[in-house]
Design an enzyme around this catalytic site. Structure first.
Site, mmCIF file in Angstrom:
data_model
loop_
_atom_site.group_PDB
_atom_site.id
_atom_site.type_symbol
_atom_site.label_atom_id
_atom_site.label_comp_id
_atom_site.label_asym_id
_atom_site.label_seq_id
_atom_site.Cartn_x
_atom_site.Cartn_y
_atom_site.Cartn_z
ATOM 1 N N HIS A 234 1.383 3.799 0.719
ATOM 2 C CA HIS A 234 1.370 4.742 1.831
ATOM 3 C C HIS A 234 2.594 5.627 1.743
ATOM 4 O O HIS A 234 3.662 5.162 1.329
ATOM 5 C CB HIS A 234 1.383 3.974 3.163
ATOM 6 C CG HIS A 234 0.933 4.808 4.305
ATOM 7 N ND1 HIS A 234 1.783 5.602 5.011
ATOM 8 C CD2 HIS A 234 -0.297 4.986 4.824
ATOM 9 C CE1 HIS A 234 1.091 6.229 5.940
ATOM 10 N NE2 HIS A 234 -0.167 5.883 5.854
ATOM 11 N N ASP B 253 -6.902 1.152 5.165
ATOM 12 C CA ASP B 253 -8.222 1.294 4.538
ATOM 13 C C ASP B 253 -8.612 0.096 3.689
ATOM 14 O O ASP B 253 -9.753 -0.018 3.259
ATOM 15 C CB ASP B 253 -8.235 2.549 3.646
ATOM 16 C CG ASP B 253 -8.053 3.791 4.483
ATOM 17 O OD1 ASP B 253 -8.755 3.899 5.483
ATOM 18 O OD2 ASP B 253 -7.188 4.608 4.154
ATOM 19 N N HIS C 262 -6.842 10.169 1.268
ATOM 20 C CA HIS C 262 -6.620 10.086 2.724
ATOM 21 C C HIS C 262 -7.742 9.223 3.296
ATOM 22 O O HIS C 262 -7.885 8.069 2.922
ATOM 23 C CB HIS C 262 -6.583 11.520 3.272
ATOM 24 C CG HIS C 262 -6.118 11.664 4.689
ATOM 25 N ND1 HIS C 262 -5.575 10.649 5.424
ATOM 26 C CD2 HIS C 262 -6.133 12.747 5.533
ATOM 27 C CE1 HIS C 262 -5.258 11.088 6.638
ATOM 28 N NE2 HIS C 262 -5.595 12.351 6.735
HETATM 29 C C1 LIG Z 1 -1.299 6.809 -0.163
HETATM 30 C C2 LIG Z 1 -0.696 7.470 -1.412
HETATM 31 C C3 LIG Z 1 -1.461 8.790 -1.675
HETATM 32 C C4 LIG Z 1 0.787 7.760 -1.133
HETATM 33 O O1 LIG Z 1 1.262 8.498 -2.220
HETATM 34 P P1 LIG Z 1 2.791 8.927 -2.371
HETATM 35 O O2 LIG Z 1 3.539 8.755 -1.114
HETATM 36 O O3 LIG Z 1 2.783 10.273 -2.983
HETATM 37 O O4 LIG Z 1 3.363 7.824 -3.367
HETATM 38 P P2 LIG Z 1 3.528 7.981 -4.914
HETATM 39 O O5 LIG Z 1 2.256 8.443 -5.542
HETATM 40 O O6 LIG Z 1 4.782 8.776 -5.184
HETATM 41 O O7 LIG Z 1 3.784 6.463 -5.326
HETATM 42 C C5 LIG Z 1 5.020 5.894 -5.735
HETATM 43 C C6 LIG Z 1 4.778 5.006 -6.939
HETATM 44 O O8 LIG Z 1 3.818 3.978 -6.614
HETATM 45 C C7 LIG Z 1 2.649 4.126 -7.431
HETATM 46 N N1 LIG Z 1 1.490 3.945 -6.560
HETATM 47 C C8 LIG Z 1 1.310 4.451 -5.318
HETATM 48 N N2 LIG Z 1 0.143 4.023 -4.810
HETATM 49 C C9 LIG Z 1 -0.412 3.251 -5.758
HETATM 50 C C10 LIG Z 1 -1.636 2.540 -5.796
HETATM 51 N N3 LIG Z 1 -2.473 2.530 -4.770
HETATM 52 N N4 LIG Z 1 -1.923 1.853 -6.922
HETATM 53 C C11 LIG Z 1 -1.059 1.844 -7.973
HETATM 54 N N5 LIG Z 1 0.110 2.505 -7.973
HETATM 55 C C12 LIG Z 1 0.429 3.195 -6.886
HETATM 56 C C13 LIG Z 1 2.695 5.539 -7.982
HETATM 57 O O9 LIG Z 1 1.995 5.632 -9.209
HETATM 58 C C14 LIG Z 1 4.186 5.743 -8.134
HETATM 59 O O10 LIG Z 1 4.583 5.023 -9.277
HETATM 60 P P3 LIG Z 1 5.746 5.618 -10.226
HETATM 61 O O11 LIG Z 1 6.993 5.619 -9.384
HETATM 62 O O12 LIG Z 1 5.816 4.675 -11.372
HETATM 63 O O13 LIG Z 1 5.306 6.987 -10.621
HETATM 64 C C15 LIG Z 1 -0.804 6.530 -2.642
HETATM 65 O O14 LIG Z 1 -0.128 5.317 -2.364
HETATM 66 C C16 LIG Z 1 -2.254 6.264 -3.037
HETATM 67 O O15 LIG Z 1 -2.837 7.058 -3.761
HETATM 68 N N6 LIG Z 1 -2.856 5.127 -2.554
HETATM 69 C C17 LIG Z 1 -4.248 4.845 -2.839
HETATM 70 C C18 LIG Z 1 -5.131 5.656 -1.909
HETATM 71 C C19 LIG Z 1 -5.116 5.121 -0.497
HETATM 72 O O16 LIG Z 1 -5.245 3.922 -0.262
HETATM 73 N N7 LIG Z 1 -4.973 6.051 0.453
HETATM 74 C C20 LIG Z 1 -5.029 5.721 1.881
HETATM 75 C C21 LIG Z 1 -3.745 6.010 2.549
HETATM 76 S S1 LIG Z 1 -3.835 5.433 4.235
#
Ligand SMILES: CC(C)(COP(=O)(O)OP(=O)(O)OC[C@H]1O[C@@H](n2cnc3c(N)ncnc32)[C@H](O)[C@@H]1OP(=O)(O)O)[C@@H](O)C(=O)NCCC(=O)NCCS
Length: 433
Positions: free
Chosen positions: A306, A362, A267
């Site tokens: 996201h 971010d 987050h």
């Molecule tokens: C923001 C976040 C937590 C959203 O998670 P979510 O909605 O649960 O999305 P998911 O984890 O289901 O992601 C879907 C797919 O994209 C991939 N993915 C998502 N974010 C990714 C990232 N930053 N880098 C690489 N792969 C990513 C996941 O591994 C998943 O792949 P799969 O379908 O092969 O398993 C996630 O994108 C993330 O961890 N981002 C990095 C942290 C970040 O920047 N957070 C700030 C948010 S404002």
């Protein structure tokens, strides 16, 4: 029948017609779907709330597929261009942009709630010199609860408003004191002549000069960053705010709980993680190898992806523009070049395209904060300052909605059925899991 959905239960062949309102069915309407009188009734299972609306809200609108963000109907781009942060704070909390007089009064009120009780300073002294500022921030916001016991009267609108003024006024002071504590510098008292952002810069950076004068370009950039971070509908920390607040906990403890949620790297902690990732990559030629690791699932590309945006995060676009203004003042940061190249490569790569992973807010904010002179440990605290306003708007709305009750999800129990107590001497060690 229009605006209804009919569900056939193949276990019993019974049909149920449920009303559809605002594109939702009520989860409680599923409870009538039973296999017999002893059946509890159907529940929906939605770990991480990926498809569950927990409230009605008129504060923030996001269309994640189109990359749209609006506060109270106003596009984020227009607010970032024309407003100050405190104007936007007023809008989020009270529903409309203030008139000239309302804004004057609002700024005056917030400005006169920026001081901390002297005992709070002593409280901060107790932290170790290397304490993470976010842990200090969360604890100090919670500690305000001990100073303002009347805050527990959460159903009194006047008392609620007073605590809102206190929290918005005091969070920059707490944040700055946490920073100064970690550097061993004396605390700087708020300066009422300065704007919200300028005053924060004053409390962070003033040394021996009699009057702190903020660089206007950096102060405006900070104000824009505050506007972009002010609210984001039902994100993890807003959900924590509503959930804890639904127990009628006072707003200081509730805000501390929301800030604790923000601290996580998935987050608000992501901006700090982005900087560390850019440091780890080190130079543009190492980007392809890093992307390979991400695609192999060894790490995540921080600042990408996201839950809601499956398109370019509109805030990231404004931040990119703001970064250019800041770098004209501070000189170009080599990390920006790595970030721009990383973004270019990722946006052309099938892995990211297929999963609709775009830079989020971010991705660039940390680079700007670092160029301004903030240390990475402070980035999430910088996010918490403006987000306090969003949390309070969500909390205030929740408390005035009669359909809200204490938040309490159901579970699907997967543990043991009843089993009998085994005396200590007769227990056998389980094989290591
Ligand atoms: C923001 C976040 C937590 C959203 O998670 P979510 O909605 O649960 O999305 P998911 O984890 O289901 O992601 C879907 C797919 O994209 C991939 N993915 C998502 N974010 C990714 C990232 N930053 N880098 C690489 N792969 C990513 C996941 O591994 C998943 O792949 P799969 O379908 O092969 O398993 C996630 O994108 C993330 O961890 N981002 C990095 C942290 C970040 O920047 N957070 C700030 C948010 S404002």
């Amino acid at each position: 029948m229009p605006n209804t959905v009919t569900i056939t239960d193949n276990r019993t062949n019974a049909s149920y017609t449920l009303p559809v309102e605002n594109g939702t069915i009520r989860a409680m309407d599923l409870r009538q779907i039973k296999t017999g009188p002893d059946d509890f009734g159907l529940m929906s299972f939605d770990p991480a709330f990926t498809n569950t609306a927990s409230c009605r809200s008129s504060i923030t609108f996001i269309d994640g597929d189109k990359g749209i963000l609006r506060y109270r109907g106003y596009p984020i781009e227009e607010l970032a261009e024309h407003c100050t942060f405190l104007e936007v704070a007023y809008l989020l909390l009270w529903g409309d942009l203030p008139t000239e007089q309302q804004l004057k009064d609002w700024v005056h009120e917030i400005t006169h709630h920026t001081m901390l009780h002297e005992t709070t300073k002593k409280f901060l002294e107790g932290f170790r010199y290397n304490a993470h500022p976010m842990g200090m921030f969360v604890s100090t916001v919670a500690a305000l609860s001990t100073i303002y016991p009347e805050a527990r009267e959460v159903h009194n609108p006047a008392i609620r408003r007073h605590q809102i003024l206190r929290l918005i006024g005091k969070v920059p002071t707490i944040a700055a004191y946490c920073y100064r504590h970690s550097l061993g510098f004396p605390y700087v008292y708020p300066d009422n002549d300065l704007t919200y952002s300028e005053n924060f810069m004053n409390m962070i950076w003033k040394m021996v000069e009699p009057k702190y004068v903020a660089n206007p370009v950096l102060a405006r950039a900070l104000d824009i960053l505050f506007i972009l971070h002010a609210d984001h509908e039902q994100n993890c920390s807003a959900n924590a705010m509503r959930s804890v607040g639904s127990a009628l906990t006072d707003p200081f403890l509730t805000t501390a709980a929301a800030a604790a949620a923000l601290a996580g790297p998935l987050h608000g902690g992501a901006n700090e993680a982005v900087l560390r990732m850019l440091d780890e990559i080190g130079s543009k030629d190492k980007i392809p190898a890093y992307i390979k690791q991400v695609k192999e699932g060894k790490c995540k590309l921080m600042g990408f992806g996201h839950r809601v945006y499956k398109n370019y995060d509109p805030r990231a676009r404004i931040i990119k523009w703001t970064a250019e203004q800041v770098f004209e003042c501070t000189g170009r940061n080599s990390k920006l070049d790595i970030a721009l190249e990383l973004e270019r490569i990722a946006l052309e790569d099938d892995y990211f395209v297929e999963r609709k992973l775009y830079p989020n807010v971010d991705f660039y904010s940390g680079i700007i904060y670092q160029a301004m002179g903030f240390r990475p440990e402070m980035f999430t605290v910088m996010f918490a300052i403006p987000r306090t306003t969003g949390w309070l708007a969500q909390w205030n709305e929740m408390l005035t909605q009669p359909e809200q009750k204490i938040a309490r999800p159901r579970q699907v129990y997967t543990g043991h059925e009843t089993r009998s107590y085994v005396p200590l001497t007769q227990r056998k060690e389980l094989a290591a899991v």
